[in-house]
Design an enzyme around this catalytic site. Structure first.
Site, mmCIF file in Angstrom:
data_model
loop_
_atom_site.group_PDB
_atom_site.id
_atom_site.type_symbol
_atom_site.label_atom_id
_atom_site.label_comp_id
_atom_site.label_asym_id
_atom_site.label_seq_id
_atom_site.Cartn_x
_atom_site.Cartn_y
_atom_site.Cartn_z
ATOM 1 N N ARG A 199 -0.063 9.909 13.926
ATOM 2 C CA ARG A 199 -0.307 10.505 12.624
ATOM 3 C C ARG A 199 -1.204 11.711 12.782
ATOM 4 O O ARG A 199 -2.271 11.631 13.393
ATOM 5 C CB ARG A 199 -0.940 9.492 11.689
ATOM 6 C CG ARG A 199 -0.938 9.992 10.270
ATOM 7 C CD ARG A 199 -1.579 9.048 9.317
ATOM 8 N NE ARG A 199 -0.843 7.827 9.127
ATOM 9 C CZ ARG A 199 -1.443 6.664 8.874
ATOM 10 N NH1 ARG A 199 -2.736 6.594 8.819
ATOM 11 N NH2 ARG A 199 -0.724 5.595 8.684
ATOM 12 N N GLY A 252 -3.422 0.875 22.496
ATOM 13 C CA GLY A 252 -4.452 1.873 22.188
ATOM 14 C C GLY A 252 -3.970 3.307 22.330
ATOM 15 O O GLY A 252 -4.762 4.243 22.263
ATOM 16 N N TYR A 306 0.827 -1.206 0.000
ATOM 17 C CA TYR A 306 0.000 0.000 0.000
ATOM 18 C C TYR A 306 0.862 1.257 0.000
ATOM 19 O O TYR A 306 0.773 2.074 -0.913
ATOM 20 C CB TYR A 306 -0.948 -0.010 1.202
ATOM 21 C CG TYR A 306 -1.953 1.114 1.168
ATOM 22 C CD1 TYR A 306 -2.805 1.283 0.076
ATOM 23 C CD2 TYR A 306 -2.066 2.007 2.226
ATOM 24 C CE1 TYR A 306 -3.727 2.313 0.040
ATOM 25 C CE2 TYR A 306 -2.994 3.043 2.197
ATOM 26 C CZ TYR A 306 -3.829 3.190 1.105
ATOM 27 O OH TYR A 306 -4.731 4.213 1.073
ATOM 28 N N ARG A 334 -4.355 8.743 15.565
ATOM 29 C CA ARG A 334 -4.748 9.047 14.196
ATOM 30 C C ARG A 334 -5.595 10.308 14.240
ATOM 31 O O ARG A 334 -6.132 10.679 15.286
ATOM 32 C CB ARG A 334 -5.597 7.925 13.577
ATOM 33 C CG ARG A 334 -4.891 6.604 13.361
ATOM 34 C CD ARG A 334 -3.814 6.688 12.286
ATOM 35 N NE ARG A 334 -3.254 5.373 11.964
ATOM 36 C CZ ARG A 334 -2.274 4.788 12.661
ATOM 37 N NH1 ARG A 334 -1.745 5.380 13.714
ATOM 38 N NH2 ARG A 334 -1.819 3.604 12.292
ATOM 39 N N ASN A 345 -6.695 9.583 7.386
ATOM 40 C CA ASN A 345 -7.842 8.724 7.740
ATOM 41 C C ASN A 345 -9.183 9.452 7.624
ATOM 42 O O ASN A 345 -9.388 10.465 8.287
ATOM 43 C CB ASN A 345 -7.693 8.204 9.169
ATOM 44 C CG ASN A 345 -6.412 7.409 9.350
ATOM 45 O OD1 ASN A 345 -5.318 7.909 9.110
ATOM 46 N ND2 ASN A 345 -6.551 6.158 9.761
ATOM 47 N N TYR A 381 -6.284 -2.386 19.222
ATOM 48 C CA TYR A 381 -5.027 -3.081 18.932
ATOM 49 C C TYR A 381 -3.878 -2.443 19.715
ATOM 50 O O TYR A 381 -3.801 -1.218 19.822
ATOM 51 C CB TYR A 381 -4.704 -3.044 17.439
ATOM 52 C CG TYR A 381 -5.735 -3.708 16.545
ATOM 53 C CD1 TYR A 381 -6.752 -4.518 17.058
ATOM 54 C CD2 TYR A 381 -5.687 -3.540 15.158
ATOM 55 C CE1 TYR A 381 -7.684 -5.119 16.232
ATOM 56 C CE2 TYR A 381 -6.615 -4.138 14.324
ATOM 57 C CZ TYR A 381 -7.609 -4.929 14.860
ATOM 58 O OH TYR A 381 -8.527 -5.511 14.034
#
Ligand code: NAD
Ligand code: UDP
Ligand code: UDP
Length: 338
Positions: free
Chosen positions: A295, A227, A165, A231, A194, A224
């Site tokens: 991010r 945590g 990707y 984002r 996102n 996941y």
């Protein structure tokens, strides 16, 4: 028929009204690859509303006919089932190139990014169309600079599980600049952060769609790792606005298009709990390899040069997505017109 047609008074009202006769914009022919997907279908809605003729090319790999079904009776709209990895002949003025299996479970598709983008650039070159690439914040990899500015070159593992990707999109950016420099093609590059909203794939594994579907189905929210990774989540209407401003503007980019509001996955889970079900449980799972820790976009360039910034905060956008997910999970499985 609610369709606004260029030259018809309602068209000018819909784009802000009071456009002097001589300055009326000619209706364009626009190709949207991946137009039956999440972002593409919202873009198509806006282009059709503006009075353009729109062609969608999509192989329905992760997109759905239902996302564009409400345009099928419109003579200015057409869908072609086609894989962009194969050449195609069309005549258009602008190409928005979105086709790409974007979600994490469909990662293994470097070929679409490379061969598909090459074909769409070849098409744009032959017909002299302006070409916009939807690249991604993933080109920054697991960034060593925070927030990410467009001049940052990124920190990417070329052989990692995500590389099909992120390296695929990096190659797509390279090809786009090659065609600009070598063939004088007019190009635009967006780096999308996102994005969420109605019509997102329900089971594609992205965090917002996972949490929302899990909370609605009374399943635990799967966080996941610890945590604490972050984002920044952008509502889809803000992105579409940015893509159109970029296409119509004078700057090549790349431009970060994202919402600078930054959340840890645990904070996101809390927003989902507050919005859907305060009793939703959280379940921790092992994280995936090479997961970026942080991010957040620096959007100064888009603010200054495109006059764009996002307007919809997470706590406002999420409920709009929940309404659509509720309908699709519990009710009519078909068309979504949100
Ligand atoms: P999506 O999966 O909903 O849409 C992609 C569309 O492309 C789908 O309709 C799919 O069927 C189509 N497609 C895939 N491979 C194809 C092929 N070979 N030929 C023709 N069509 C093909 O994903 P999306 O979220 O709408 O993403 C749109 C674009 O934005 C992608 O290029 C993606 O990389 C980029 N992007 C999205 C996000 C996000 O958060 N949504 C973030 C960064 C970048
Ligand atoms: N291409 C396409 N439609 C067109 C023109 C080109 O799909 O209308 C494809 C073509 O098949 C080729 C790619 O775009 O694989 C790149 O085309 P270009 O002309 O730039 O390169 P060349 O064919 O000279 O290698
Ligand atoms: N994630 C999570 N639970 C899920 C899905 C994802 O905690 O059910 C995390 C994932 O590890 C990553 C973040 O959410 O840190 C964003 O993942 P996503 O796949 O949505 O986007 P990307 O990693 O491409 O930014």
């Amino acid at each position: 028929n609610h369709l606004a047609v260029a030259g018809h008074p309602s068209f000018h009202e819909s784009v802000g009204g009071k456009v002097p006769l001589g300055l009326r914009r000619r209706a364009l022919r626009v190709l949207v690859t991946g137009g039956a997907g999440f972002v593409g279908s919202h873009l198509v809605d806006r282009l059709v509303e503006r009075g353009d003729s729109v062609i969608v090319v999509d192989n329905f790999f992760t997109g759905r006919k239902g996302n564009v079904a409400h345009h099928l009776q419109n003579p200015r709209f057409e869908v072609i089932r086609h894989d962009v990895v194969e050449p195609i002949l069309l005549e258009v003025d602008q190409i928005y190139h979105l086709a790409c299996p974007a979600s994490p479970v469909h990662y293994k598709w470097h070929k679409t990014n490379v061969v598909g983008t090459l074909n769409m650039l070849g098409l744009a070159k032959r017909i002299g169309a302006r070409f916009l690439l939807t690249s991604t914040s993933e080109v920054y990899g697991d960034p060593l600079q925070h927030p990410q500015v467009e001049t940052y070159w990124g920190n990417v593992n070329p052989i990692g599980v995500r590389s099909c990707y992120d390296e695929g999109k990096r190659t797509a950016e390279t090809l786009t600049m090659d065609y600009h420099r070598g063939a004088n093609l007019e190009v635009r590059i967006a780096r999308i952060f996102n994005t969420y909203g109605p019509r997102m794939c329900i089971d594609d594994g992205r965090v917002v769609s996972n949490f929302v579907a899990q909370a609605l189905r009374k399943e635990p929210l799967t966080v996941y790792g610890d945590g604490k990774q972050t984002r920044s989540f952008q509502y889809v209407s803000d992105l579409v606005e940015g893509l159109m401003k970029l296409m119509e503007g004078d700057h090549i980019g790349p431009f970060n298009l994202g919402n600078p509001g930054e959340f840890t996955m645990l904070e996101l889970a809390k927003v989902v709990q507050d919005t859907i079900d305060p009793d939703a449980r959280i379940e921790f799972r092992p994280n995936t390899a090479d997961d970026p820790h942080k991010r957040k976009p620096d959007i100064s360039r888009a603010k200054e040069l495109l006059g764009w910034e996002p307007k919809v905060p997470l706590r406002e956008g999420l409920p709009r997505m929940v309404t659509d997910f509720r309908k699709r999970i519990f009710g009519d499985q078909g068309e979504s017109t949100e």
